[in-house]
Every structure is written in structure tokens, then in C-alpha cells.
Scaffold this motif. Sequence first.
Motif, PDB file in Angstrom:
ATOM      1  N   GLN A 254       0.833  -1.194   0.000  1.00 42.55           N
ATOM      2  CA  GLN A 254       0.000   0.000   0.000  1.00 42.55           C
ATOM      3  C   GLN A 254       0.875   1.254   0.000  1.00 42.55           C
ATOM      4  N   PHE A 255       0.507   2.191  -0.871  1.00 41.33           N
ATOM      5  CA  PHE A 255       1.212   3.467  -0.976  1.00 41.33           C
ATOM      6  C   PHE A 255       0.191   4.593  -0.839  1.00 41.33           C
ATOM      7  N   VAL A 256       0.606   5.714  -0.257  1.00 39.65           N
ATOM      8  CA  VAL A 256      -0.269   6.878  -0.180  1.00 39.65           C
ATOM      9  C   VAL A 256       0.490   8.129  -0.609  1.00 39.65           C
ATOM     10  N   TYR A 263       4.344   7.637   0.894  1.00 43.29           N
ATOM     11  CA  TYR A 263       4.652   6.678   1.947  1.00 43.29           C
ATOM     12  C   TYR A 263       4.271   5.278   1.491  1.00 43.29           C
ATOM     13  N   VAL A 264       4.976   4.275   2.021  1.00 40.78           N
ATOM     14  CA  VAL A 264       4.640   2.876   1.815  1.00 40.78           C
ATOM     15  C   VAL A 264       4.372   2.253   3.181  1.00 40.78           C
ATOM     16  N   PHE A 265       3.390   1.357   3.252  1.00 42.18           N
ATOM     17  CA  PHE A 265       3.051   0.719   4.516  1.00 42.18           C
ATOM     18  C   PHE A 265       3.875  -0.560   4.665  1.00 42.18           C
ATOM     19  N   LEU A 273       8.912   7.600   1.491  1.00 46.20           N
ATOM     20  CA  LEU A 273       9.784   7.392   0.339  1.00 46.20           C
ATOM     21  C   LEU A 273      10.204   8.770  -0.154  1.00 46.20           C
ATOM     22  N   TYR A 274      11.414   9.159   0.147  1.00 43.79           N
ATOM     23  CA  TYR A 274      11.834  10.531  -0.127  1.00 43.79           C
ATOM     24  C   TYR A 274      12.997  10.636  -1.101  1.00 43.79           C
TER      25      TYR A 274
END
Length: 285
Positions: A254-256, A263-265, A273-274
Motif C-alpha cells: 500500500q502506498f499513499v 509513503y509505503v506501509f 519514500l523521499y
Amino acid sequence: YNRGIKEVEVRCLAVHPKEKEVIFAGTDRAVYRSDDSGKNWREVLTVTGAKKEVNGLSLNPDSPNEIFAATGSGLFVSNDIGKAWRKIFSGVGRKEEECLSVAVSPATFFLGTRKALFLSLDHGKTWQRPAAIPLETQIVDIAISGDEVYLATSAGIYKKGDSWNNWNRILVSLIGEEKNGNGLEEAEESEVIGQSRINRIVVDPRDSRRIFIATTEGILSSEDGGKTWQGFTSAGLLDQKVLDILISRKDGRQFVATKRGVYVFAEGRWQQLYRGLIIEEVNAI
């Protein structure tokens, strides 16, 4: 990775289901196409009218060269992967003309506007409005999973019943609701989302019972097709305003997208994730 896009803000994305290197992007005034996985872009649709923003892009799963663009000035379709476009929905009045979302099932086109939901059963030639969903309901997002259809709206979440004219509200939003002395107006639904705004609804491609909702105050999830809802953990998120959700078809990750990056869960929390990102606010993923 943005050579050719003239605008700063990209509002939505769509990837060709068979030619993975072909990507479409919608901005505040146009649709762009990339044939090399996003390295270079060219403008394929220039939106004219009072409101030019491209709010949603969708490809027909049965005819992947057919792409739809929901814009502030109507719904456009291209049958040749973006080479030529024509308008197939204009609406009556400013709110109907402003299209917010679009989705396609094998036999039906679903169009969400700032005023109502519209359906077409004849490939966009004519449109009808289901009476079960009140006028002045903004249709923010549409999710299709097999025979199930979900609507994310300004009044909560709706699920299609046993016909195209039968829709059941399975999650109430207090935004836009008239209240009586005890709270909601005659609402029998047991779940209430509160004062947050819904931005996106996503069905897990590997399990149609799992549904996720991105809101301005975090994430809600359901494990039983929308019968019950619960808050999904926000541990690790630097901003609760979630703008988009993506669930990987390959491994279920899952990514948001948020105001503070992607972000990844993993391992029970959200991890940012930067690396490589030069901006923070991400509208679509």
C-alpha cells in the motif's frame, strides 16, 4: 522526468494497461502523454472553457486505447490513445459541466460531476441520472471491482445495489448533511465519517472485500465490502491529509500520496519514500 509538461501541478495519472511505458497526466489545463515511462511528455488535449483543470483520467479495460478525461469543462474521450479527442458530455449549468471523476465497466460509463452522478449505457451517446443519489452531491471518485461499484461523494460512500438505479449509502459524511437536534437527519447508517472530506476510494485488486478511503483526516478501511469501517493506522505519517492511495497488484503493498510526500506501509507503520523527490505535495500516485 517532466520534460514537456508546461504546468507546475499535475492532478491525475493513468497508465496504459498493456503498454506500460505509455502514461497520461492531467494538469490544470491539459492532458499530456508520455511514451517512454515519463521521461518526455507531449500535450495531446488542451482544455478550453471557464474551468480547464483535468480532474480524472480513465482507460477502458475492454478497449485500452480508449481514454476518458473528466475536466472542468465536460467529459472528453479519445479512441486512439490520445491522438484525437471529442466531447461526449457537457452537462446543463456550471456544476453539471464540471466533471470530477470517470470510470468504465464493460457495459457502462460512470461520470461524476460537481452536481450528480450520470450513467451511459450506450457508449456515451445518452446519459441518465440515478434518482437514488440526491442532486447537489459531488461525485469525487468512482471505484469498480467486478460487479461492485463504489462512489466517494460529498455525502459519504455509496454502493451500487441490484440495478443501476439502486444505490445504498454505506458510509455517512456529516459534510453537507442537514442535522436535527440529535445529529444526522434520519440516517440509519451505522457508520459516520465525521467532518473530513473524502479524496479517493480504492478496492484492493487482490481482495475485493478490502476497501480503503483517503480523507483529509487519515485513512478508513473495510474488510467486508463496506459493511463495517475502521480507522487505518496513521503511524509514521507526517500529514493526515491523504490525497491518493495505490495498492500494488503484484504484492499488495500500500502506498499513499500526501501533502508531505509518498509513503509505503511496511511493518505496521507508514514509511516515507523521499529519495529523489524534490517536492512534498503529491496529488496522485
